[in-house]
Design an enzyme around this catalytic site. Structure first.
Site, PDB file in Angstrom:
ATOM      1  N   GLY A 206       0.681  -1.305  -0.068  1.00  0.00           N
ATOM      2  CA  GLY A 206       0.009  -0.144   0.145  1.00  0.00           C
ATOM      3  C   GLY A 206       0.724   1.216  -0.041  1.00  0.00           C
ATOM      4  O   GLY A 206       0.105   2.395  -0.072  1.00  0.00           O
ATOM      5  N   ASP A 207       2.087   1.259  -0.007  1.00  0.00           N
ATOM      6  CA  ASP A 207       2.860   2.456   0.014  1.00  0.00           C
ATOM      7  C   ASP A 207       4.205   2.308  -0.937  1.00  0.00           C
ATOM      8  O   ASP A 207       4.283   1.181  -1.706  1.00  0.00           O
ATOM      9  CB  ASP A 207       3.421   2.642   1.474  1.00  0.00           C
ATOM     10  CG  ASP A 207       3.661   4.286   1.489  1.00  0.00           C
ATOM     11  OD1 ASP A 207       4.153   4.830   0.593  1.00  0.00           O
ATOM     12  OD2 ASP A 207       3.006   4.974   2.601  1.00  0.00           O
ATOM     13  N   ASP A 208       5.233   2.965  -0.751  1.00  0.00           N
ATOM     14  CA  ASP A 208       6.614   2.703  -1.430  1.00  0.00           C
ATOM     15  C   ASP A 208       7.069   1.287  -1.485  1.00  0.00           C
ATOM     16  O   ASP A 208       7.255   0.613  -0.392  1.00  0.00           O
ATOM     17  CB  ASP A 208       7.604   3.727  -1.257  1.00  0.00           C
ATOM     18  CG  ASP A 208       7.145   5.256  -1.402  1.00  0.00           C
ATOM     19  OD1 ASP A 208       6.198   5.600  -2.128  1.00  0.00           O
ATOM     20  OD2 ASP A 208       7.820   6.135  -0.654  1.00  0.00           O
TER      21      ASP A 208
ATOM     22  N   SER B 299       1.886  -0.528  -6.633  1.00  0.00           N
ATOM     23  CA  SER B 299       1.812   0.345  -5.530  1.00  0.00           C
ATOM     24  C   SER B 299       0.667   1.391  -5.906  1.00  0.00           C
ATOM     25  O   SER B 299       1.195   2.408  -7.262  1.00  0.00           O
ATOM     26  CB  SER B 299       3.015   0.753  -4.908  1.00  0.00           C
ATOM     27  OG  SER B 299       2.941   2.035  -4.059  1.00  0.00           O
TER      28      SER B 299
END
Ligand code: NAG
Ligand code: NAG
Ligand code: NAG
Length: 445
Positions: free
Chosen positions: A248-250, A281
């Protein structure tokens, strides 16, 4: 418009980088010696039960206590047989291998009420999301060396759901835990393991050197908050390769501390290699920053494949960060479905408190982005430098980021930036001097 044969040439050299590059099987092996351990113990010998219900905290802690105090020559392998081992947090020790058999799952308890809280990192001055201390990572190594986490693709499951909900409802007491964190450690290998549903960042080496992460799979839902894949932080000689990361992120974010705390601590991240990573992502594929106050230098990221992205490549910093981001090379990237291809921004992220120094301006220079091919990229790129600290030496070459069929992609937007561009389509901002001298950028180094 390019002459047709030249266009075809560019098309193929971009899509299928050079045969030499494809055959280049440079790897991370050799950075940290892989240790064979003669001495082997099993979690089962310490009362471990993989039924998914029994709490195994004591078994893990007792087994690792045994490794630490018996100190067998060449270190010890701790074998986790197939099964689901529910546990609270535990600390690793030097000279050990944590080996997850095929079908072995180390599963974090969901109850955070007894989760230990440790001191904030000095380079952050506080927890990343809440003031004060922070929850210790599920698997933690502080001041250790010669540690391997590997096996037959067993799973480390953070059961992050409960944590994500606390974040969503604003009921977190402290900063959420990572799945695996190493602090002040060296000679670390993490390979052939699957990371699932981390409460927060997945793998966080901080103040470390000689760290290899390879053949890992990292998964978390697209809407899970702050589930970065691998975050090398104030660390050097870190090599991440041959992995699939979808969170859900980098996917990978290189960091080095936060504003006045990171500047005072002054520990740079350098000599970082990121290679053959694929995944998706809503944020960035490869990120540098935004916490980069100790400085970030000598990053090489190559042979990357990103799908359904927020941003392919994102270099981010802010006023008050200080530090520098320099000598970053990103090459041979394919991305498909992305809001933005490349973003370099001087206005990213928040501050730990209002004591940051507004005169602490980051320096961003010598960034080379080359051989990038993107399909269905809404905006090719944007580069926003700082008025009082323009970004320099930004070199773009051989980049083709195509929008959806129609309308064509949004034009580049830039400010306070200088550098060069060659064979970039759509054509970037006028701030970057055009050059038809291919390879000009790479020759700068
Ligand atoms: C684990 O390591 C942390 C950080 O060094 C320490 O604060 C904590 O007491 C250790 N926990 C145990 C159970 O030894
Ligand atoms: C584990 O996964 C890797 C790919 O990430 C694969 O190459 C390897 O063969 C797998 N090992 C086992 C024992 O399944
Ligand atoms: C720049 O970084 C690369 C790694 O990407 C390294 O090989 C090279 O030596 C660095 N250049 C300088 C001038 O430090």
């Amino acid at each position: 418009m390019l002459p047709f044969p030249l266009f075809i040439f560019i098309f193929f050299t971009t899509l299928f980088p050079s045969p030499l590059a494809v055959a280049d099987l440079t790897t991370c092996s050799g950075i940290v010696p892989m240790k064979y351990r003669n001495d082997k113990i099993s979690i089962a010998d310490f009362g471990g039960i993989g039924d998914g219900r029994t709490l195994n905290t004591r078994a893990f802690r007792a087994a690792i206590y045994r490794i630490q105090h018996l100190r067998r020559r060449g270190g010890t392998l701790l074998y986790i047989p197939p099964g689901v081992y529910l546990t609270e947090t535990f600390n690793l020790t030097s000279h050990m291998t944590l080996y997850l058999a095929k079908g072995a799952v180390i599963k974090a308890v969901q109850d955070s009420s007894n989760w230990p809280v440790i001191a904030p990192l000095p380079s952050y001055g506080r927890g990343r999301e809440r003031p004060g201390g922070r929850y210790i990572s599920l698997i933690h190594g502080d001041g250790v060396h010669d540690v391997v986490i590997t096996g037959e693709n067993g799973t480390i499951d953070g059961q992050g759901d409960a944590w994500w909900n606390m974040w969503r409802t604003g009921t977190l007491k402290y900063t959420r835990p990572s799945l695996v964190e190493f602090v002040n450690s060296y000679n670390i290998i993490i390979s052939n393991v699957m990371f699932l549903n981390s409460p927060f960042w997945n793998i966080h080496p901080v103040y470390c050197r000689n760290v290899v992460v390879r053949y890992v799979t990292i998964l978390a839902p697209r809407d899970s908050p702050n589930t970065d894949g691998v975050d090398p932080d104030s660390s050097n000689n870190v090599c991440i390769e041959d992995s699939y990361i979808s969170t859900g992120d980098d996917l990978v974010a290189v960091k080095s501390g936060w504003d006045e705390y990171g500047i005072a601590y002054g520990r740079c991240s350098y000599d970082i290699t990121i290679r053959r990573i694929s995944g998706s992502s809503p944020f960035a594929g490869v990120a540098v920053g935004s916490e980069a106050s100790g400085g970030v230098a000598n990053v090489l990221a190559e042979h990357l494949n990103f799908y359904d992205m927020g941003v392919g490549i994102n270099i981010k910093t802010n006023i008050g960060r200080g530090g520098f981001i320099k000598n970053i090379t990103v090459s041979n990237v394919y991305m498909e479905n992305s809001r933005k291809g490349l973003k370099i921004a001087g206005d990213a992220g928040d501050h730990p408190d209002d004591k940051f120094d507004p005169n602490a301006l980051p320096i961003v220079k010598d960034i080379t982005i080359k051989n990038i091919w993107g399909v269905n990229v809404q905006q090719a790129g944007s580069i926003y430098g700082l008025r009082d600290s323009p970004f320099t030496g930004i070199c773009l070459s051989n980049i083709n980021l195509r929008g959806a069929t129609r309308p064509r992609s949004v034009p580049w937007t830039c400010s306070y930036v200088s550098g060069a561009a060659s064979l970039v389509s759509p054509w970037p901002c006028s701030e970057l001097t055009s050059t038809d001298q291919d390879g000009l950028c790479s020759d700068n180094f």
